[in-house]
Enzyme design. Structure first.
Site, short mmCIF file in Angstrom:
data_model
loop_
_atom_site.label_atom_id
_atom_site.label_comp_id
_atom_site.label_asym_id
_atom_site.label_seq_id
_atom_site.Cartn_x
_atom_site.Cartn_y
_atom_site.Cartn_z
N ASP A 19 114.27 18.52 198.85
CA ASP A 19 114.98 19.76 198.18
C ASP A 19 114.61 19.92 196.59
OD1 ASP A 19 116.44 19.86 200.64
OD2 ASP A 19 117.88 18.56 199.93
N LYS A 22 110.24 22.72 197.39
CA LYS A 22 108.67 22.86 197.84
C LYS A 22 108.52 24.26 198.47
CE LYS A 22 109.83 19.36 200.55
NZ LYS A 22 111.02 18.83 199.88
N GLY A 46 114.61 21.96 205.20
CA GLY A 46 115.15 23.19 204.99
C GLY A 46 114.49 23.75 203.76
N HIS A 47 113.66 24.66 203.87
CA HIS A 47 112.85 25.16 202.87
C HIS A 47 113.30 26.56 202.69
CE1 HIS A 47 109.47 22.15 203.54
NE2 HIS A 47 110.48 21.44 203.35
N GLN A 229 110.57 16.91 203.43
CA GLN A 229 111.21 15.82 202.79
C GLN A 229 110.55 15.42 201.46
OE1 GLN A 229 110.49 15.52 206.37
NE2 GLN A 229 112.02 16.71 206.57
P1 GDP Z 1 112.87 22.11 199.46
O1 GDP Z 1 113.53 21.63 200.59
O2 GDP Z 1 111.94 21.24 198.58
O3 GDP Z 1 112.07 23.47 199.92
O4 GDP Z 1 114.07 23.07 198.63
P2 GDP Z 1 115.51 23.73 199.27
O5 GDP Z 1 115.05 24.91 199.58
O6 GDP Z 1 115.99 22.62 200.29
O7 GDP Z 1 116.35 23.45 197.81
C1 GDP Z 1 116.02 24.08 196.66
C2 GDP Z 1 116.82 24.78 196.22
O8 GDP Z 1 116.62 25.25 194.77
C3 GDP Z 1 116.75 26.28 196.93
O9 GDP Z 1 118.11 26.82 196.97
C4 GDP Z 1 116.12 27.15 195.91
O10 GDP Z 1 116.31 28.68 196.18
C5 GDP Z 1 116.27 26.55 194.76
N1 GDP Z 1 115.43 26.63 193.41
C6 GDP Z 1 114.16 26.49 193.67
N2 GDP Z 1 113.44 26.59 192.69
C7 GDP Z 1 114.27 26.70 191.61
C8 GDP Z 1 114.38 27.10 190.08
O11 GDP Z 1 113.43 26.86 189.44
N3 GDP Z 1 115.65 27.55 189.66
C9 GDP Z 1 117.06 27.48 190.50
N4 GDP Z 1 117.89 27.81 189.65
N5 GDP Z 1 116.94 27.14 191.78
C10 GDP Z 1 115.70 26.91 192.12
P1 IMO Z 2 113.38 19.07 202.71
O1 IMO Z 2 112.25 19.15 203.48
C1 IMO Z 2 116.62 16.17 201.95
C2 IMO Z 2 117.47 12.96 204.68
C3 IMO Z 2 118.77 13.25 205.32
C4 IMO Z 2 118.99 11.75 205.50
C5 IMO Z 2 117.54 11.02 205.73
C6 IMO Z 2 117.37 10.82 207.05
O2 IMO Z 2 114.46 20.13 202.77
O3 IMO Z 2 113.37 18.57 201.44
P2 IMO Z 2 116.78 12.47 209.14
O4 IMO Z 2 117.50 13.40 209.79
O5 IMO Z 2 115.34 12.85 208.71
O6 IMO Z 2 116.56 11.42 210.04
O7 IMO Z 2 117.69 11.84 207.99
O8 IMO Z 2 116.60 11.84 205.20
N1 IMO Z 2 116.47 14.23 204.70
C7 IMO Z 2 116.53 15.14 203.64
N2 IMO Z 2 116.87 15.26 202.57
N3 IMO Z 2 115.79 17.11 202.25
C8 IMO Z 2 115.06 17.05 203.33
O9 IMO Z 2 114.02 17.84 203.65
C9 IMO Z 2 115.61 16.07 204.38
N4 IMO Z 2 115.16 16.01 205.69
C10 IMO Z 2 115.82 14.42 205.67
O10 IMO Z 2 119.78 13.62 204.71
O11 IMO Z 2 119.58 11.22 204.24
MG MG Z 3 115.31 21.29 201.75
#
Ligand code: GDP
Ligand code: IMO
Ligand code: MG
Length: 435
Positions: A19, A22, A46-47, A229
């Site tokens: 999170d 990416k 979850g991207h 991840q």
């Molecule tokens: P990922 O799993 O690495 O793709 O990240 P996620 O999408 O799960 O979580 C990142 C969250 O931060 C999402 O809600 C994005 O919209 C948000 N986000 C990403 N870059 C920025 C930033 O520079 N500033 C803010 N405020 N939010 C951001």
């Molecule tokens: P992105 O790509 C954050 C965490 C779960 C749990 C552990 C194992 O969005 O960054 P699993 O279901 O993979 O066996 O769970 O890994 N986890 C993540 N945490 N971002 C993710 O993906 C994750 N994918 C798995 O919360 O702690």
């Molecule tokens: Mg994510």
């Protein structure tokens, strides 16, 4: 080629516990890419991508799907959740995006209902020591792949092969389920016809993606590898056993996309300006106080896949160093710096004290990590950045950023010896500065 200019092939890798942003950075970079390739993980990812007022939350489709004309590859190292794939394809199509450029590896393993059931059963049995998985069946599916009990995407295209695989694997899984007291609400024949129907529906996307990716590279196309991840969730290098079940480090690109180690030129670590983690496990710089709550609320730190609140804490330079070394990072993108706006002081962990010992490298023993007391350095925060000013700052470029923010970034560079090339100061695609 989209840009007409040959760029280095690039990998986007999570530097922390996932999170980090990416999805946002992949989408930003995909403006110059011909192909985006996922190579590990499944729908536990979850991207999030924000384009104008539209927000996409992608779990299985590569983030290039939002950009027209990009080939999006689900590599052999990904485990494919067909229910999630179905939903997501329908969702992006409803929103006017085409999936004609989607390709799925014939070698990718499939997440079946028993994987989801067993994920739940194992977590229940772990009790208080649960990993806090996403419940998507990730661990059991990767376990079956390694144990040679998986069903693969290519099997869906060959009824005879699929029947043989199901008849070999299913009796074993039924025994395991019986032992763990979960019940599959599906007969062998129902499952067979469901899988064959998926084969019919998605057959045109299923191919040897290693050939495809290598061909693209040979023809000078711009290829981006999108990690899921993060380094601290890596099965070998993360906080085992509180990790996911795949390798998340850059090395996984080779096995998960079917390319040699020399085919990736630039390896970009995505680093959130502070630290978050979803699920259980050690987190030395976690803040169980008002500051942690502030980061969670201002940063909107709620899981994209499960909606769970993310645990929040200060930036940890031991993790930054760990990620730089394990991935061979050549650059960082630092995200969510805007979330730290108006904080007077910022803390950054530079070492841990564990049982009276000073440690500068992230240890592998999770019980030791639970006893780790971070040694912090305090840096000045930045103030006075008004809401609505972001695009003005973006237009001013790197030098228009507050000097304390540039100092914070410099601090990351000094410890990691990796340059920060992208600075993200908002959710939107445009709220990004390339240095
Ligand atoms: P990922 O799993 O690495 O793709 O990240 P996620 O999408 O799960 O979580 C990142 C969250 O931060 C999402 O809600 C994005 O919209 C948000 N986000 C990403 N870059 C920025 C930033 O520079 N500033 C803010 N405020 N939010 C951001
Ligand atoms: P992105 O790509 C954050 C965490 C779960 C749990 C552990 C194992 O969005 O960054 P699993 O279901 O993979 O066996 O769970 O890994 N986890 C993540 N945490 N971002 C993710 O993906 C994750 N994918 C798995 O919360 O702690
Ligand atoms: Mg994510």
């Amino acid at each position: 080629m989209r840009t007409g200019e040959k760029l280095p092939s690039i990998a986007v890798i999570g530097a922390q516990w996932g999170d980090e942003g990416k999805g946002k950075i992949t989408d930003f970079e995909a403006g110059r890419a011909d192909m985006v390739v996922r190579y590990q993980g499944g729908s536990n990812a979850g991207h999030t991508i924000k384009v104008g007022e539209e927000v996409f939350a992608l779990h299985i489709l590569p983030s290039g799907i939002v950009r027209p004309g990009v080939i999006n590859v689900i590599g052999n190292g990904v485990i494919v959740d067909l229910i999630s794939l179905d939903k997501e394809i329908a969702d992006v199509q409803d929103r006017g995006r085409s999936v004609d450029g989607l390709r799925i590896s014939d070698r990718a393993n499939i997440i079946l209902n028993w994987h989801r059931l067993l994920d739940g059963a194992e977590e229940r049995l772990r009790g208080k020591k649960g990993v806090g998985t996403t419940g998507k069946g990730i661990g059991p599916c990767y376990s079956d792949k390694i144990a040679r009990n998986g069903i693969r995407m290519g099997d869906l295209l060959d009824a005879e092969l699929l029947e043989e695989r199901l008849d070999t694997v299913m009796p074993m899984k039924l025994k395991t389920m019986e032992m763990l007291e979960v019940r599959l609400a599906q007969t062998r024949d129902e499952l067979l016809s469901e899988l064959l129907a998926y084969g019919k529906k998605y057959g045109r996307y299923i191919t040897d993606t290693s050939v495809l990716v290598n061909d693209a590279l040979d023809h000078g196309k711009n290829v981006l590898f999108e990690g899921a991840q993060g380094t601290m969730l890596d099965i070998d290098h993360g906080t085992y056993p509180f990790v996911t079940s795949s390798n998340c480090v850059a090395g996984a690109i080779c096995t998960g996309a079917g390319v040699g180690p020399k085919r990736v030129d630039e390896i970009m670590g995505i680093l959130k300006a502070y630290t978050t983690r979803v699920g259980a496990g050690p987190f030395p710089t976690e803040l169980n106080d008002a500051t942690g709550e502030l980061l969670m609320n201002v940063g909107g730190e709620f899981g994209t896949t499960t909606g769970r609140p993310r645990r929040c804490g200060w930036l940890d330079l031991l993790i930054v160093e760990h990620a730089a070394r394990l991935n061979g990072l050549t650059q960082f993108a630092v995200t969510k710096l805007d979330v730290l706006n108006d904080m007077k002081k910022l803390k950054v962990a530079t070492a841990y004290e564990i049982d009276g010992k000073h440690m500068e490298h992230f240890p592998g023993n999770f019980m030791m990590l639970e006893r780790a007391v971070p040694v912090y350095e305090e840096l000045d925060g930045w103030q006075g950045w008004k809401a609505g000013e972001t695009m003005e700052i973006v237009r001013g470029g790197y030098d228009a950023l507050p000097k304390e923010m540039r100092h914070y970034i410099g601090y990351i560079e000094k410890r990691s010896k990796v340059p920060v090339k992208i600075v993200s100061i908002g959710k939107g695609r445009e709220e990004t500065i390339r240095r």
